[in-house]
Scaffold this motif. Structure first.
Motif, short mmCIF file in Angstrom:
data_model
loop_
_atom_site.label_atom_id
_atom_site.label_comp_id
_atom_site.label_asym_id
_atom_site.label_seq_id
_atom_site.Cartn_x
_atom_site.Cartn_y
_atom_site.Cartn_z
N THR A 214 -31.12 18.55 49.51
CA THR A 214 -30.35 18.32 48.29
C THR A 214 -31.27 18.22 47.07
OG1 THR A 214 -30.22 15.94 48.75
CG2 THR A 214 -28.33 17.30 49.42
N ASN B 152 -30.71 20.54 43.92
CA ASN B 152 -30.55 19.95 42.58
C ASN B 152 -31.53 20.56 41.59
OD1 ASN B 152 -28.48 18.27 43.41
ND2 ASN B 152 -29.84 16.54 43.82
N SER C 78 -24.86 22.31 42.97
CA SER C 78 -24.16 21.18 43.54
C SER C 78 -23.43 21.64 44.80
CB SER C 78 -23.15 20.60 42.56
OG SER C 78 -23.80 20.19 41.38
#
Length: 138
Positions: A57, A61, A66
Protein backbone atom coordinates in the motif's frame (compact mmCIF):
# COMPACT_ATOMS: atom_id res chain seq x y z
CA UNK A 1 -11.81 8.08 -12.42
CA UNK A 2 -9.39 5.56 -13.86
CA UNK A 3 -8.88 1.96 -12.75
CA UNK A 4 -5.45 0.44 -13.32
CA UNK A 5 -4.94 -3.15 -14.39
CA UNK A 6 -2.33 -5.32 -12.69
CA UNK A 7 -0.05 -5.44 -15.73
CA UNK A 8 0.48 -1.67 -15.67
CA UNK A 9 1.43 -1.69 -11.98
CA UNK A 10 3.82 -4.60 -12.56
CA UNK A 11 5.43 -2.73 -15.49
CA UNK A 12 6.17 0.18 -13.19
CA UNK A 13 7.27 -1.82 -10.16
CA UNK A 14 9.62 -3.98 -12.25
CA UNK A 15 10.69 -1.13 -14.52
CA UNK A 16 9.90 -3.38 -17.47
CA UNK A 17 12.33 -2.50 -20.30
CA UNK A 18 9.61 -2.49 -22.95
CA UNK A 19 6.51 -1.25 -21.12
CA UNK A 20 7.75 0.96 -18.26
CA UNK A 21 7.68 4.21 -20.24
CA UNK A 22 4.20 3.73 -21.64
CA UNK A 23 2.74 2.51 -18.33
CA UNK A 24 4.41 5.25 -16.28
CA UNK A 25 3.34 8.02 -18.69
CA UNK A 26 -0.27 6.81 -18.90
CA UNK A 27 -0.48 6.51 -15.11
CA UNK A 28 0.82 10.08 -14.78
CA UNK A 29 -1.81 11.33 -17.24
CA UNK A 30 -4.55 9.44 -15.41
CA UNK A 31 -3.42 10.93 -12.10
CA UNK A 32 -3.55 14.43 -13.57
CA UNK A 33 -7.08 13.76 -14.86
CA UNK A 34 -8.56 12.58 -11.56
CA UNK A 35 -8.78 9.73 -9.09
CA UNK A 36 -6.75 6.61 -9.85
CA UNK A 37 -7.90 3.35 -8.32
CA UNK A 38 -7.04 -0.30 -8.29
CA UNK A 39 -9.40 -3.09 -7.42
CA UNK A 40 -8.75 -5.11 -4.29
CA UNK A 41 -8.30 -7.95 -6.79
CA UNK A 42 -5.15 -6.21 -8.08
CA UNK A 43 -3.86 -6.15 -4.50
CA UNK A 44 -4.31 -9.93 -4.42
CA UNK A 45 -2.47 -10.32 -7.72
CA UNK A 46 0.40 -8.12 -6.50
CA UNK A 47 0.71 -9.77 -3.09
CA UNK A 48 3.39 -12.22 -4.26
CA UNK A 49 5.80 -9.30 -4.65
CA UNK A 50 5.53 -8.03 -1.07
CA UNK A 51 5.93 -9.57 2.38
CA UNK A 52 3.62 -7.08 4.10
CA UNK A 53 0.43 -5.34 2.98
CA UNK A 54 1.78 -2.03 4.33
CA UNK A 55 4.74 -2.28 1.95
CA UNK A 56 2.42 -2.74 -1.02
CA UNK A 57 0.00 0.00 0.00
CA UNK A 58 2.94 2.33 0.58
CA UNK A 59 4.12 1.78 -3.02
CA UNK A 60 0.60 2.24 -4.35
CA UNK A 61 0.13 5.44 -2.36
CA UNK A 62 3.40 6.82 -3.77
CA UNK A 63 2.01 6.09 -7.24
CA UNK A 64 -1.18 8.02 -6.26
CA UNK A 65 -3.37 4.91 -6.41
CA UNK A 66 -6.10 4.03 -3.93
CA UNK A 67 -7.69 0.63 -3.46
CA UNK A 68 -11.39 0.10 -4.09
CA UNK A 69 -13.17 -2.83 -2.47
CA UNK A 70 -15.00 -5.16 -4.79
CA UNK A 71 -18.73 -4.46 -4.73
CA UNK A 72 -21.48 -7.04 -4.99
CA UNK A 73 -22.65 -5.38 -8.22
CA UNK A 74 -19.23 -5.72 -9.79
CA UNK A 75 -18.86 -9.32 -8.61
CA UNK A 76 -22.22 -10.18 -10.17
CA UNK A 77 -21.35 -8.54 -13.51
CA UNK A 78 -17.97 -10.31 -13.48
CA UNK A 79 -19.60 -13.66 -12.85
CA UNK A 80 -22.05 -13.22 -15.71
CA UNK A 81 -19.37 -12.17 -18.18
CA UNK A 82 -17.07 -14.97 -17.02
CA UNK A 83 -19.94 -17.41 -17.70
CA UNK A 84 -20.18 -15.99 -21.21
CA UNK A 85 -16.43 -16.48 -21.68
CA UNK A 86 -16.66 -20.09 -20.54
CA UNK A 87 -19.55 -20.78 -22.93
CA UNK A 88 -18.00 -19.11 -25.98
CA UNK A 89 -14.31 -19.74 -25.41
CA UNK A 90 -12.43 -20.75 -28.53
CA UNK A 91 -9.48 -23.14 -28.56
CA UNK A 92 -7.10 -20.33 -29.51
CA UNK A 93 -8.27 -18.10 -26.65
CA UNK A 94 -5.76 -17.42 -23.92
CA UNK A 95 -6.91 -19.11 -20.73
CA UNK A 96 -8.45 -16.50 -18.46
CA UNK A 97 -9.27 -16.55 -14.84
CA UNK A 98 -11.96 -14.80 -12.86
CA UNK A 99 -9.72 -11.95 -11.54
CA UNK A 100 -9.51 -10.40 -15.02
CA UNK A 101 -13.29 -10.25 -15.11
CA UNK A 102 -13.51 -8.85 -11.57
CA UNK A 103 -11.14 -6.00 -12.48
CA UNK A 104 -13.06 -5.14 -15.64
CA UNK A 105 -16.44 -5.33 -13.95
CA UNK A 106 -15.35 -3.06 -11.10
CA UNK A 107 -14.21 -0.40 -13.57
CA UNK A 108 -17.44 -0.79 -15.55
CA UNK A 109 -19.75 -0.58 -12.54
CA UNK A 110 -17.87 2.47 -11.26
CA UNK A 111 -18.14 4.10 -14.72
CA UNK A 112 -14.36 4.44 -14.90
CA UNK A 113 -11.85 3.92 -17.68
CA UNK A 114 -9.48 0.97 -17.37
CA UNK A 115 -5.77 1.52 -17.98
CA UNK A 116 -4.39 -1.75 -19.34
CA UNK A 117 -1.89 -2.91 -21.93
CA UNK A 118 -3.76 -6.19 -22.53
CA UNK A 119 -7.14 -5.18 -23.96
CA UNK A 120 -8.18 -8.42 -25.71
CA UNK A 121 -10.43 -9.79 -22.97
CA UNK A 122 -11.90 -6.40 -22.17
CA UNK A 123 -12.67 -5.60 -25.81
CA UNK A 124 -14.52 -8.86 -26.24
CA UNK A 125 -16.34 -9.23 -22.92
CA UNK A 126 -16.58 -5.59 -21.82
CA UNK A 127 -17.30 -3.69 -25.06
CA UNK A 128 -19.08 -1.04 -22.98
CA UNK A 129 -15.91 -0.30 -20.94
CA UNK A 130 -13.68 2.66 -21.81
CA UNK A 131 -10.12 1.45 -22.26
CA UNK A 132 -6.78 3.23 -22.18
CA UNK A 133 -4.39 0.93 -24.07
CA UNK A 134 -1.28 1.12 -26.25
CA UNK A 135 -3.67 0.97 -29.23
CA UNK A 136 -5.90 3.83 -28.04
CA UNK A 137 -3.13 5.99 -26.55
CA UNK A 138 0.24 5.04 -28.06
Amino acid sequence: MTFVDTNVVVDILRRDPHWFGWSFDRLALATEAGAVMISAVVVAELSWTFDMLDDLTGKLNRMSMSTQSLTASAAFVAGKRFQSFRRTRRDEDHPRVLPDFLIGAQALVDNAALLTRDPRLYLRYFPDLTLITPETQP
